[in-house]
Design an enzyme around this catalytic site. Structure first.
Site, PDB file in Angstrom:
ATOM      1  N   ASP A  68     -46.730  24.504 -84.181  1.00 49.32           N
ATOM      2  CA  ASP A  68     -45.544  24.754 -84.988  1.00 49.32           C
ATOM      3  C   ASP A  68     -44.435  25.149 -84.008  1.00 49.32           C
ATOM      4  OD1 ASP A  68     -44.038  25.558 -87.402  1.00 49.32           O
ATOM      5  OD2 ASP A  68     -44.282  27.560 -86.568  1.00 49.32           O
ATOM      6  N   ASP A  70     -40.737  26.923 -85.004  1.00 47.42           N
ATOM      7  CA  ASP A  70     -39.963  28.126 -85.335  1.00 47.42           C
ATOM      8  C   ASP A  70     -40.875  29.323 -85.566  1.00 47.42           C
ATOM      9  OD1 ASP A  70     -36.993  27.346 -85.711  1.00 47.42           O
ATOM     10  OD2 ASP A  70     -38.091  25.737 -86.704  1.00 47.42           O
ATOM     11  N   ASP A 233     -47.158  30.238 -87.466  1.00 49.23           N
ATOM     12  CA  ASP A 233     -46.762  31.616 -87.773  1.00 49.23           C
ATOM     13  C   ASP A 233     -46.581  31.842 -89.269  1.00 49.23           C
ATOM     14  OD1 ASP A 233     -44.349  29.976 -87.712  1.00 49.23           O
ATOM     15  OD2 ASP A 233     -43.283  31.859 -88.037  1.00 49.23           O
TER      16      ASP A 233
HETATM   17  O1  LIG Z   1     -41.773  26.805 -88.459  1.00 55.01           O
HETATM   18  P1  LIG Z   1     -41.322  25.395 -88.343  1.00 55.01           P
HETATM   19  O2  LIG Z   1     -41.190  24.942 -86.911  1.00 55.01           O
HETATM   20  O3  LIG Z   1     -42.125  24.433 -89.176  1.00 55.01           O
HETATM   21  O4  LIG Z   1     -39.795  25.305 -88.903  1.00 55.01           O
HETATM   22  C1  LIG Z   1     -39.519  25.546 -90.244  1.00 55.01           C
HETATM   23  C2  LIG Z   1     -38.086  25.979 -90.504  1.00 55.01           C
HETATM   24  O5  LIG Z   1     -37.183  25.238 -89.749  1.00 55.01           O
HETATM   25  C3  LIG Z   1     -37.884  27.448 -90.269  1.00 55.01           C
HETATM   26  O6  LIG Z   1     -38.627  28.260 -91.138  1.00 55.01           O
HETATM   27 MG   LIG Z   2     -43.014  28.416 -87.955  1.00 57.10          MG
END
Ligand SMILES: O=P(O)(O)OC[C@H](O)CO
Ligand SMILES: [Mg+2]
Length: 289
Positions: A68, A70, A233
């Site tokens: 992942d 963010d 996360d």
């Molecule tokens: O956590 P990610 O990388 O899937 O990103 C999701 C959104 O952009 C932020 O919560």
């Molecule tokens: Mg994330």
């Protein structure tokens, strides 16, 4: 064989968040969310061991790793929090972690819809208007994104040992480019990157689309999901990995209620606490932990 779409259990995250969060988990930050400080000291103050023992599911059989972005590789979740607090303050409301837990990891329009509806402001602010309003603030913040502790070490280690790695993020291409501006070289180690606006990602997390697309695109893909290890996360991301039939390690923000941390195969305080050999991957050769 790839997981069948019939295994997708999208409702589970909703039920979990609405039914099992203790009532004592009322917004613990009445004046808004304190920013997470991801210094080495704060990491050391957290648990130094994994919260959950590794389950037997994928132990020893991992061949590919999916990250992942963010809140896992990049310390960007704090930007969303900051901007959402500012917008809600105009309505004399505060943003809390029970809503944050539901929004994080999701595609922008899905998170925006949750935000305006759960905050009771949908009559005054549409999800689309909310996205427009936060955009200029986010565009200023994203290029300042820092790496999360241990991210560089882990990516360089796996890449150096020849373990294929990739990213599956809910974020769309324009934001991805801003967030990774200072980290191009590190992200170039990825075999491929699946973003939220990818045509194969019909539904965002907790749907498995992003992780299944990521598994298909490895050189020797599609990778058996049971041999893939995901780092996440967000509760929605952990569910997405499980819906894809994959093994998942959760590295949650310490303010996330513990009831969200029961689905993952392992929960770590930070990427610095990961022990590759527990998953059949080559061990680190440094003495960081
Ligand atoms: O956590 P990610 O990388 O899937 O990103 C999701 C959104 O952009 C932020 O919560
Ligand atoms: Mg994330």
């Amino acid at each position: 064989m790839l997981a069948s779409p019939t295994r997708f259990v999208a409702q589970r995250i909703t039920l979990r968040s609405s039914n099992t969060i203790p009532t004592s988990f009322i917004p613990p930050f009445p004046r808004g969310l304190p920013q997470r400080s991801v210094t080495k000291a704060s990491v050391a103050a957290m648990s130094t061991t994994s919260v959950n023992a590794v389950t037997d599911a994928g132990r020893g059989s991992i061949t590919h790793v999916i990250f992942d972005m963010d809140g896992l590789l990049l310390d960007t979740e704090k930007f969303y929090t900051e901007v959402q607090e500012k917008i809600l303050a105009r309505y004399n409301k505060t943003f809390d972690w029970s809503l944050k837990a539901k929004m994080m990891g999701r595609k922008a329009i899905e998170a925006a819809t949750l935000f305006v509806e759960e905050c009771g402001i949908s009559d005054s602010l549409s999800p689309e208007a909310f996205i427009v309003e936060r955009e200029s603030m986010l565009q200023d913040l994203f290029p300042t994104s820092d790496l999360m502790p241990g991210a560089s070490r882990l990516l360089r280690h796996l890449h150096g040992k020849g373990i294929p790695i990739c990213v599956a993020t809910g974020t769309h291409t324009r934001h991805f480019d801003l967030k990774t501006q200072r980290h191009r070289e590190l992200f170039s180690l990825m075999h491929h990157i699946v973003r939220g606006d990818d045509p194969e990602v019909k539904q965002g997390k907790p749907a498995p689309d992003g992780f299944l697309a990521a598994a298909r695109r490895f050189e020797d893909g599609p990778v058996d999901p049971r041999k893939a290890l995901v780092f996440e996360d967000a509760p929605s991301g952990v569910m997405a990995a499980k819906n894809a039939g994959m093994n998942v390690i959760m590295v949650p923000d310490p303010r996330l209620d513990k009831s969200y941390c029961t689905v993952a195969d392992q929960v770590l305080a930070s990427l610095l606490h990961f022990k590759p050999e527990e998953w059949g991957l080559p061990p680190f050769e440094d003495s960081q932990n």
